[in-house]
Design a protein around this motif. Structure first.
Motif, PDB file in Angstrom:
ATOM      1  N   GLU A  77      24.659  71.916 -12.176  1.00 23.10           N
ATOM      2  CA  GLU A  77      23.770  70.861 -11.706  1.00 23.10           C
ATOM      3  C   GLU A  77      24.066  69.524 -12.376  1.00 23.10           C
ATOM      4  OE1 GLU A  77      18.997  69.913 -11.464  1.00 23.10           O
ATOM      5  OE2 GLU A  77      19.660  71.926 -11.929  1.00 23.10           O
ATOM      6  N   ALA A  78      24.357  69.526 -13.683  1.00 28.71           N
ATOM      7  CA  ALA A  78      24.629  68.274 -14.400  1.00 28.71           C
ATOM      8  C   ALA A  78      25.867  67.574 -13.840  1.00 28.71           C
ATOM      9  CB  ALA A  78      24.795  68.552 -15.892  1.00 28.71           C
ATOM     10  N   THR A  79      26.916  68.343 -13.584  1.00 30.69           N
ATOM     11  CA  THR A  79      28.138  67.770 -13.020  1.00 30.69           C
ATOM     12  C   THR A  79      27.862  67.205 -11.631  1.00 30.69           C
ATOM     13  OG1 THR A  79      29.433  69.401 -14.230  1.00 30.69           O
ATOM     14  CG2 THR A  79      30.547  68.266 -12.422  1.00 30.69           C
ATOM     15  N   PHE A  80      27.107  67.950 -10.849  1.00 30.35           N
ATOM     16  CA  PHE A  80      26.758  67.496  -9.502  1.00 30.35           C
ATOM     17  C   PHE A  80      26.001  66.172  -9.562  1.00 30.35           C
ATOM     18  CE2 PHE A  80      23.598  67.445  -6.041  1.00 30.35           C
ATOM     19  CZ  PHE A  80      24.465  67.348  -4.962  1.00 30.35           C
ATOM     20  N   LEU A  81      24.991  66.084 -10.411  1.00 29.34           N
ATOM     21  CA  LEU A  81      24.193  64.856 -10.511  1.00 29.34           C
ATOM     22  C   LEU A  81      25.034  63.681 -11.023  1.00 29.34           C
ATOM     23  CD1 LEU A  81      20.842  66.312 -11.877  1.00 29.34           C
ATOM     24  CD2 LEU A  81      21.346  65.507  -9.555  1.00 29.34           C
ATOM     25  N   ARG A 118      28.243  63.256 -10.520  1.00 29.40           N
ATOM     26  CA  ARG A 118      29.108  62.837  -9.411  1.00 29.40           C
ATOM     27  C   ARG A 118      28.330  62.044  -8.363  1.00 29.40           C
ATOM     28  NH1 ARG A 118      32.889  68.223  -8.450  1.00 29.40           N
ATOM     29  NH2 ARG A 118      33.939  68.128 -10.474  1.00 29.40           N
ATOM     30  N   ILE A 119      27.118  62.487  -8.077  1.00 28.12           N
ATOM     31  CA  ILE A 119      26.280  61.764  -7.120  1.00 28.12           C
ATOM     32  C   ILE A 119      25.963  60.373  -7.651  1.00 28.12           C
ATOM     33  CG2 ILE A 119      23.955  61.694  -6.094  1.00 28.12           C
ATOM     34  CD1 ILE A 119      25.795  63.557  -4.618  1.00 28.12           C
ATOM     35  N   ASN A 120      25.629  60.288  -8.929  1.00 34.07           N
ATOM     36  CA  ASN A 120      25.305  59.002  -9.542  1.00 34.07           C
ATOM     37  C   ASN A 120      26.512  58.054  -9.483  1.00 34.07           C
ATOM     38  OD1 ASN A 120      23.695  57.133 -10.917  1.00 34.07           O
ATOM     39  ND2 ASN A 120      24.639  57.711 -12.855  1.00 34.07           N
ATOM     40  N   THR A 121      27.701  58.560  -9.778  1.00 34.61           N
ATOM     41  CA  THR A 121      28.922  57.749  -9.702  1.00 34.61           C
ATOM     42  C   THR A 121      29.139  57.242  -8.279  1.00 34.61           C
ATOM     43  OG1 THR A 121      29.907  59.051 -11.476  1.00 34.61           O
ATOM     44  CG2 THR A 121      31.411  57.750 -10.114  1.00 34.61           C
ATOM     45  N   PHE A 122      28.953  58.111  -7.312  1.00 34.75           N
ATOM     46  CA  PHE A 122      29.113  57.731  -5.912  1.00 34.75           C
ATOM     47  C   PHE A 122      28.123  56.626  -5.536  1.00 34.75           C
ATOM     48  CE2 PHE A 122      27.546  58.284  -1.557  1.00 34.75           C
ATOM     49  CZ  PHE A 122      28.700  57.981  -0.855  1.00 34.75           C
ATOM     50  N   LEU A 123      26.855  56.796  -5.929  1.00 28.69           N
ATOM     51  CA  LEU A 123      25.830  55.801  -5.591  1.00 28.69           C
ATOM     52  C   LEU A 123      26.116  54.460  -6.246  1.00 28.69           C
ATOM     53  CD1 LEU A 123      22.628  58.044  -5.750  1.00 28.69           C
ATOM     54  CD2 LEU A 123      23.802  57.178  -3.699  1.00 28.69           C
ATOM     55  N   GLN A 124      26.601  54.474  -7.486  1.00 25.50           N
ATOM     56  CA  GLN A 124      26.939  53.225  -8.182  1.00 25.50           C
ATOM     57  C   GLN A 124      28.059  52.491  -7.449  1.00 25.50           C
ATOM     58  OE1 GLN A 124      25.263  51.784 -10.622  1.00 25.50           O
ATOM     59  NE2 GLN A 124      23.847  53.496 -10.515  1.00 25.50           N
ATOM     60  N   LYS A 125      29.048  53.231  -6.990  1.00 24.93           N
ATOM     61  CA  LYS A 125      30.164  52.602  -6.238  1.00 24.93           C
ATOM     62  C   LYS A 125      29.663  52.012  -4.926  1.00 24.93           C
ATOM     63  CE  LYS A 125      33.958  55.198  -8.224  1.00 24.93           C
ATOM     64  NZ  LYS A 125      35.089  56.095  -7.985  1.00 24.93           N
ATOM     65  N   GLN A 126      28.704  52.676  -4.294  1.00 23.76           N
ATOM     66  CA  GLN A 126      28.149  52.170  -3.047  1.00 23.76           C
ATOM     67  C   GLN A 126      27.395  50.863  -3.250  1.00 23.76           C
ATOM     68  OE1 GLN A 126      28.723  53.436   0.076  1.00 23.76           O
ATOM     69  NE2 GLN A 126      30.156  54.722  -1.051  1.00 23.76           N
ATOM     70  N   LYS A 127      26.692  50.761  -4.366  1.00 24.42           N
ATOM     71  CA  LYS A 127      25.939  49.533  -4.684  1.00 24.42           C
ATOM     72  C   LYS A 127      26.889  48.355  -4.905  1.00 24.42           C
ATOM     73  CE  LYS A 127      21.877  51.648  -6.759  1.00 24.42           C
ATOM     74  NZ  LYS A 127      21.132  51.833  -8.010  1.00 24.42           N
ATOM     75  N   ASN A 128      28.053  48.641  -5.490  1.00 24.72           N
ATOM     76  CA  ASN A 128      29.019  47.584  -5.820  1.00 24.72           C
ATOM     77  C   ASN A 128      29.798  47.090  -4.606  1.00 24.72           C
ATOM     78  OD1 ASN A 128      28.237  47.715  -8.496  1.00 24.72           O
ATOM     79  ND2 ASN A 128      29.836  49.202  -9.033  1.00 24.72           N
ATOM     80  N   CYS A 129      29.763  47.845  -3.533  1.00 24.20           N
ATOM     81  CA  CYS A 129      30.513  47.455  -2.323  1.00 24.20           C
ATOM     82  C   CYS A 129      29.824  46.366  -1.551  1.00 24.20           C
ATOM     83  CB  CYS A 129      30.726  48.663  -1.422  1.00 24.20           C
ATOM     84  SG  CYS A 129      31.884  49.845  -2.110  1.00 24.20           S
TER      85      CYS A 129
END
Length: 118
Positions: A101-105, A107-118
């Protein structure tokens, strides 16, 4: 007295509420455009071959008949699942994830951060 099909369809159409009119029109178009083979296969409860399945799908797609297309695909999802099962390159995508679960969260957090920066 002769039976007027067009008048009958118009009377049935007029009886419907607004929500049902689109479905009525889509069904009527399918009845008019489908040959006996596709019409029979659409209403079949038996197991369809790939060619039978795709013949109906192609016609419904061509008619832009998404309501009936969704209904048909859902009823015959086994045809698609068998086809996907036979494609070796898709096997890794069908396997169950084995991360915690920690790895999953993370990865999701990294993905969301990249989306915000776009």
């Amino acid at each position: 007295m002769t039976f007027n099909k067009l008048q009958y369809l118009q009377e049935e159409y007029d009886k419907l509420h607004i929500e049902g009119k689109t479905n009525f029109i889509e069904n009527a178009r399918f009845c008019l455009m489908a040959d006996q083979y596709d019409y029979k296969n659409y209403h079949s409860n038996g197991k369809l071959t790939e060619s039978e399945f795709y013949s109906v799908v192609d016609l419904l797609y061509e008619l832009d008949n998404l309501n009936m297309l969704i209904s048909f695909v859902v009823r015959n999802i086994k045809v698609l699942l068998q086809e996907v099962d036979g494609i070796e390159s898709l096997k890794p995508f069908l396997e169950k994830a084995v991360i915690d679960e920690a790895t999953f969260l993370t990865r999701i957090n990294t993905f969301l951060q990249k989306q915000k920066n776009c």
